[in-house]
Structure formats: structure tokens, C-alpha cells
Design a protein around this motif. Structure first.
Motif, PDB file in Angstrom:
ATOM      1  N   CYS A   6       1.015  -1.131  -0.056  1.00 24.48           N
ATOM      2  CA  CYS A   6       0.172  -0.116  -0.017  1.00 24.48           C
ATOM      3  C   CYS A   6       1.149   1.281   0.156  1.00 24.48           C
ATOM      4  CB  CYS A   6      -0.831   0.010   1.172  1.00 24.48           C
ATOM      5  SG  CYS A   6      -2.098   1.504   1.043  1.00 24.48           S
ATOM      6  N   THR A   7       1.819   1.278   0.985  1.00 29.47           N
ATOM      7  CA  THR A   7       2.660   2.395   1.411  1.00 29.47           C
ATOM      8  C   THR A   7       4.233   1.723   1.186  1.00 29.47           C
ATOM      9  OG1 THR A   7       2.658   2.391   3.441  1.00 29.47           O
ATOM     10  CG2 THR A   7       1.559   4.093   2.003  1.00 29.47           C
ATOM     11  N   ILE A   8       4.814   1.476   0.070  1.00 26.76           N
ATOM     12  CA  ILE A   8       6.036   0.768  -0.010  1.00 26.76           C
ATOM     13  C   ILE A   8       7.089   1.573   0.513  1.00 26.76           C
ATOM     14  CG2 ILE A   8       7.727  -0.201  -1.510  1.00 26.76           C
ATOM     15  CD1 ILE A   8       5.299  -0.607  -3.678  1.00 26.76           C
ATOM     16  N   LEU A  72       1.303  -8.862  -7.359  1.00 31.86           N
ATOM     17  CA  LEU A  72       0.803  -8.113  -6.399  1.00 31.86           C
ATOM     18  C   LEU A  72      -0.487  -8.292  -6.105  1.00 31.86           C
ATOM     19  CD1 LEU A  72       2.755  -4.873  -7.965  1.00 31.86           C
ATOM     20  CD2 LEU A  72       3.682  -6.110  -5.954  1.00 31.86           C
ATOM     21  N   PRO A  73      -0.787  -7.854  -4.731  1.00 28.63           N
ATOM     22  CA  PRO A  73      -2.340  -7.726  -4.737  1.00 28.63           C
ATOM     23  C   PRO A  73      -3.220  -6.783  -5.407  1.00 28.63           C
ATOM     24  CG  PRO A  73      -0.987  -6.933  -2.690  1.00 28.63           C
ATOM     25  CD  PRO A  73      -0.027  -7.529  -3.839  1.00 28.63           C
ATOM     26  N   ASN A  74      -4.258  -7.148  -5.608  1.00 30.95           N
ATOM     27  CA  ASN A  74      -5.252  -6.145  -6.453  1.00 30.95           C
ATOM     28  C   ASN A  74      -5.520  -4.938  -5.806  1.00 30.95           C
ATOM     29  OD1 ASN A  74      -5.414  -7.678  -8.501  1.00 30.95           O
ATOM     30  ND2 ASN A  74      -7.165  -8.936  -7.812  1.00 30.95           N
ATOM     31  N   ASP A  75      -5.829  -4.779  -4.294  1.00 29.05           N
ATOM     32  CA  ASP A  75      -6.210  -3.802  -3.746  1.00 29.05           C
ATOM     33  C   ASP A  75      -5.524  -3.856  -2.448  1.00 29.05           C
ATOM     34  OD1 ASP A  75      -7.130  -1.413  -2.911  1.00 29.05           O
ATOM     35  OD2 ASP A  75      -9.304  -2.104  -2.638  1.00 29.05           O
ATOM     36  N   PRO A  76      -4.388  -3.450  -2.269  1.00 27.29           N
ATOM     37  CA  PRO A  76      -3.582  -3.512  -0.824  1.00 27.29           C
ATOM     38  C   PRO A  76      -4.038  -2.671   0.034  1.00 27.29           C
ATOM     39  CG  PRO A  76      -2.086  -2.500  -2.519  1.00 27.29           C
ATOM     40  CD  PRO A  76      -3.335  -3.021  -3.089  1.00 27.29           C
ATOM     41  N   PHE A  81      -6.897   4.534  -0.190  1.00 21.43           N
ATOM     42  CA  PHE A  81      -6.448   5.555  -1.369  1.00 21.43           C
ATOM     43  C   PHE A  81      -5.670   4.612  -2.287  1.00 21.43           C
ATOM     44  CE2 PHE A  81      -3.770   5.049   2.424  1.00 21.43           C
ATOM     45  CZ  PHE A  81      -2.426   4.822   1.727  1.00 21.43           C
ATOM     46  N   THR A  82      -5.199   5.325  -3.066  1.00 22.78           N
ATOM     47  CA  THR A  82      -4.394   4.832  -4.342  1.00 22.78           C
ATOM     48  C   THR A  82      -3.055   4.168  -3.911  1.00 22.78           C
ATOM     49  OG1 THR A  82      -5.192   6.469  -5.823  1.00 22.78           O
ATOM     50  CG2 THR A  82      -3.452   5.132  -6.595  1.00 22.78           C
ATOM     51  N   PRO A  83      -2.909   2.848  -4.047  1.00 24.31           N
ATOM     52  CA  PRO A  83      -1.684   2.203  -3.573  1.00 24.31           C
ATOM     53  C   PRO A  83      -0.367   2.275  -4.340  1.00 24.31           C
ATOM     54  CG  PRO A  83      -3.084   0.448  -4.568  1.00 24.31           C
ATOM     55  CD  PRO A  83      -3.587   1.771  -4.452  1.00 24.31           C
ATOM     56  N   ASP A  84       0.883   2.359  -3.862  1.00 21.23           N
ATOM     57  CA  ASP A  84       2.128   2.430  -4.429  1.00 21.23           C
ATOM     58  C   ASP A  84       2.340   1.168  -5.610  1.00 21.23           C
ATOM     59  OD1 ASP A  84       2.414   4.525  -2.998  1.00 21.23           O
ATOM     60  OD2 ASP A  84       3.986   3.949  -1.681  1.00 21.23           O
ATOM     61  N   ALA A  85       1.673   0.172  -5.236  1.00 19.09           N
ATOM     62  CA  ALA A  85       1.793  -1.164  -5.785  1.00 19.09           C
ATOM     63  C   ALA A  85       1.355  -0.800  -7.493  1.00 19.09           C
ATOM     64  CB  ALA A  85       0.902  -2.427  -5.467  1.00 19.09           C
ATOM     65  N   GLY A  86       1.046   0.150  -7.780  1.00 21.16           N
ATOM     66  CA  GLY A  86       0.855   0.187  -9.158  1.00 21.16           C
ATOM     67  C   GLY A  86       1.956   0.901 -10.113  1.00 21.16           C
ATOM     68  N   PHE A  87       2.731   1.382  -9.121  1.00 24.39           N
ATOM     69  CA  PHE A  87       4.093   1.858  -9.976  1.00 24.39           C
ATOM     70  C   PHE A  87       5.034   0.776  -9.983  1.00 24.39           C
ATOM     71  CE2 PHE A  87       1.978   5.382  -7.563  1.00 24.39           C
ATOM     72  CZ  PHE A  87       1.895   6.324  -8.762  1.00 24.39           C
TER      73      PHE A  87
END
Length: 111
Positions: A6-8, A72-76, A81-87
Motif C-alpha cells: 500500500c505504502t512501499i 501483487l495484490p489487487n487492492d492492498p 487510497f491509491t496504493p504504491d503497488a501500481g508503480f
């Protein structure tokens, strides 16, 4: 210890980057060995230069980024809020492909 996507943390970003660059360097070294006839300048090996120095590293980078996106999880953040996983997948793609291209051309240049 579960990883928080979520917040890497900066340590996890560094670990992801180091793993990606190491994988890309291995791919670049392998491609430079496989395409040993590649060289700078105009030569009969322009197809090998294109394949080993551009197309295959980008393909391996895309495969790595796609693979990481499925791990990666779909919605961590559980919708918070928007997770860092998308980056992470683009970061892995750029790191793997960039390292592979750089090491391929560095090894070719040293010949």
C-alpha cells in the motif's frame, strides 16, 4: 514478515530495484554471449544487434513487469487510497530492460 504494497518503504523500493537490475544484467550478459557476433558499426550482424540489443531486452522487461503485476495484490489498501503497488510493474520493466540493454552494449563495446 508480510510486505506492505500500500505504502512501499524505501528499503523495499531499493530491494525491488536491486533485484530488477540484477535480473536485467544477467539477461544482458546472456544475450551478449548468445549474440557473440554483434558489434558496433555497419555490419552483417544488424539483425543480431537489433534482437540482442533492443527487442529481446524489452521483451524480457515486459515479461518481468507483467509477472510482477500478477504477483501483487489487487487492492492492498482495501480501498482507502491509491496504493504504491501500481508503480512497481513499470519500475521493474524499466529497470530490467535498461540494465539488459546497458550490459549488452557495454559487453559488445569491450570486444
Amino acid at each position: 514478515m508480510p510486505f506492505d504494497f500500500c505504502t512501499i518503504s524505501t528499503g523495499l523500493w531499493a530491494a525491488i530495484g536491486l533485484a530488477s537490475i540484477t535480473a536485467g544484467a544477467f539477461i544482458g550478459f546472456t544475450l551478449a554471449t548468445v549474440f557473440s557476433k554483434s558489434s558496433f558499426g555497419l555490419s552483417v550482424t544488424s539483425g543480431q544487434n537489433l534482437a540482442g540489443g533492443c527487442l529481446l531486452p524489452i521483451a524480457f522487461g515486459l515479461i518481468a513487469g507483467f509477472s510482477v503485476s500478477h504477483l501483487l495484490p489487487n487492492d492492498p489498501c482495501d480501498g482507502a487510497f491509491t496504493p504504491d503497488a501500481g508503480f512497481v510493474p513499470p519500475y521493474v520493466f524499466i529497470s530490467v530492460a535498461g540494465a539488459a540493454i546497458a550490459l549488452f552494449w557495454l559487453k559488445i563495446r569491450r570486444r
